[in-house]
Scaffold this motif. Structure first.
Motif, PDB file in Angstrom:
ATOM      1  N   UNK A 243      -3.795  11.474  -5.075  1.00  0.00           N
ATOM      2  CA  UNK A 243      -2.086  11.835  -6.343  1.00  0.00           C
ATOM      3  C   UNK A 243      -2.634  10.435  -7.194  1.00  0.00           C
ATOM      4  N   UNK A 244      -1.925  11.154  -8.600  1.00  0.00           N
ATOM      5  CA  UNK A 244      -1.509  10.271  -9.399  1.00  0.00           C
ATOM      6  C   UNK A 244      -0.321   9.856  -9.199  1.00  0.00           C
ATOM      7  N   UNK A 245       0.396  10.430  -8.505  1.00  0.00           N
ATOM      8  CA  UNK A 245       1.876   9.484  -8.287  1.00  0.00           C
ATOM      9  C   UNK A 245       2.299   8.515  -7.341  1.00  0.00           C
ATOM     10  N   UNK A 246       0.965   8.892  -6.487  1.00  0.00           N
ATOM     11  CA  UNK A 246       1.059   7.516  -5.064  1.00  0.00           C
ATOM     12  C   UNK A 246      -0.212   6.451  -5.855  1.00  0.00           C
ATOM     13  N   UNK A 247      -1.411   7.399  -6.144  1.00  0.00           N
ATOM     14  CA  UNK A 247      -1.942   6.431  -6.668  1.00  0.00           C
ATOM     15  C   UNK A 247      -1.367   5.077  -7.181  1.00  0.00           C
ATOM     16  N   UNK A 248      -2.044   3.677  -6.810  1.00  0.00           N
ATOM     17  CA  UNK A 248      -2.070   2.196  -7.336  1.00  0.00           C
ATOM     18  C   UNK A 248      -2.874   1.254  -7.945  1.00  0.00           C
ATOM     19  N   UNK A 249      -2.835   0.596  -8.127  1.00  0.00           N
ATOM     20  CA  UNK A 249      -4.274   0.110  -8.881  1.00  0.00           C
ATOM     21  C   UNK A 249      -4.540  -0.955  -7.776  1.00  0.00           C
ATOM     22  N   UNK A 250      -4.085  -1.273  -6.378  1.00  0.00           N
ATOM     23  CA  UNK A 250      -4.306  -1.673  -5.426  1.00  0.00           C
ATOM     24  C   UNK A 250      -5.863  -1.033  -4.727  1.00  0.00           C
ATOM     25  N   UNK A 251      -5.051   0.388  -4.800  1.00  0.00           N
ATOM     26  CA  UNK A 251      -5.808   1.378  -3.803  1.00  0.00           C
ATOM     27  C   UNK A 251      -7.388   1.390  -4.908  1.00  0.00           C
ATOM     28  N   UNK A 252      -7.077   1.249  -5.975  1.00  0.00           N
ATOM     29  CA  UNK A 252      -8.404   1.079  -6.444  1.00  0.00           C
ATOM     30  C   UNK A 252      -9.399  -0.045  -7.093  1.00  0.00           C
ATOM     31  N   UNK A 253      -9.250  -0.730  -6.824  1.00  0.00           N
ATOM     32  CA  UNK A 253     -10.110  -1.722  -6.877  1.00  0.00           C
ATOM     33  C   UNK A 253     -10.301  -2.410  -4.763  1.00  0.00           C
TER      34      UNK A 253
END
Length: 220
Positions: free
Chosen positions: A32-42
């Motif tokens: 979800x957009x509110x719980x996603x962070x850059x670390x998750x993407x990396x």
């Protein structure tokens, strides 16, 4: 030679940008957009957050790019081909209803990404403003074709296009689509047909849209 070298250098960066956006989209759908962070993407990329920040200087810039990609690839009807003898009114109806269908499908079947688009609309993100500008340009092109074929009254396209978009905004704005209920609601087809009818040439009638334009401009 210098231009070719520059293109070669930029290609890996462009490919990495695409990979980041793809990973960001996957993370957004999962968390979800509110719980996603850059670390998750990396983590999905097998990279460090610092490598992502080298491309996108802030989380806001990354989220805007993810929303922009989704709006462009999933939530925009491809511009319809307009040829000689075309029915511009039918094409405009098809495009308007198609845009509504894409938004409705995202609301019902891709809720996390739809939530991101709602955030983009609420925050007037550049991606969403560009999306609205593109839709208005598509509408303007169809109106211009209708004027050329004499289906539509000769009006100022730069005014008629935003007026048409405003009249069907309840079908296109993710905030309104997400909040709408099925009870006591005008059908999408009825609303679009009504908006298109306002552009048609009606024998014996003056050009009301241009008349209102002149009145709105006031004394010079």
């Amino acid at each position: 030679m210098m231009e070719i070298s520059k293109t070669v250098r930029l290609r890996p960066r462009a490919e990495y940008v695409s990979r980041i956006i793809e990973a960001g989209t996957a993370a957004c759908r999962h968390y979800g957009p509110s719980k996603t962070n850059v670390a998750d993407i990396a983590r999905l990329l097998g990279k460090s957050p610092a490598s992502v920040y080298k491309i996108f200087p802030s989380k806001a810039a990354l989220w805007d790019a993810i929303a922009g990609s989704f709006l462009e690839t999933t939530l925009r009807v491809p511009p319809l081909a307009i040829g000689e003898g075309c029915d511009a009114a039918s094409c405009l109806e098809e495009a308007a209803l198609g845009q509504h269908r894409l938004m409705s499908e995202a609301r019902d079947g891709d809720r996390q990404m739809f939530s991101l688009v709602v955030l983009a609309a609420d925050g007037c993100w550049p991606s969403f403003m560009r999306h609205l500008k593109d839709l208005q340009a598509d509408v303007g092109r169809l109106i211009r074709a209708g004027i050329t074929s004499e289906e539509f009254a000769p009006v100022r396209v730069d005014v008629a296009a935003p007026c048409f978009c405003a009249s069907v905004v309840s079908l296109w704005d993710p905030r309104l689509i997400g909040a709408s209920s099925s009870a006591h609601r005008i059908s999408a087809h009825a609303l679009v047909s009504f908006a298109v009818a306002g552009l048609r040439k009606h024998p014996g009638c003056r050009n009301d849209l241009d008349e209102h334009i002149r009145l709105d401009e006031g004394p010079t």
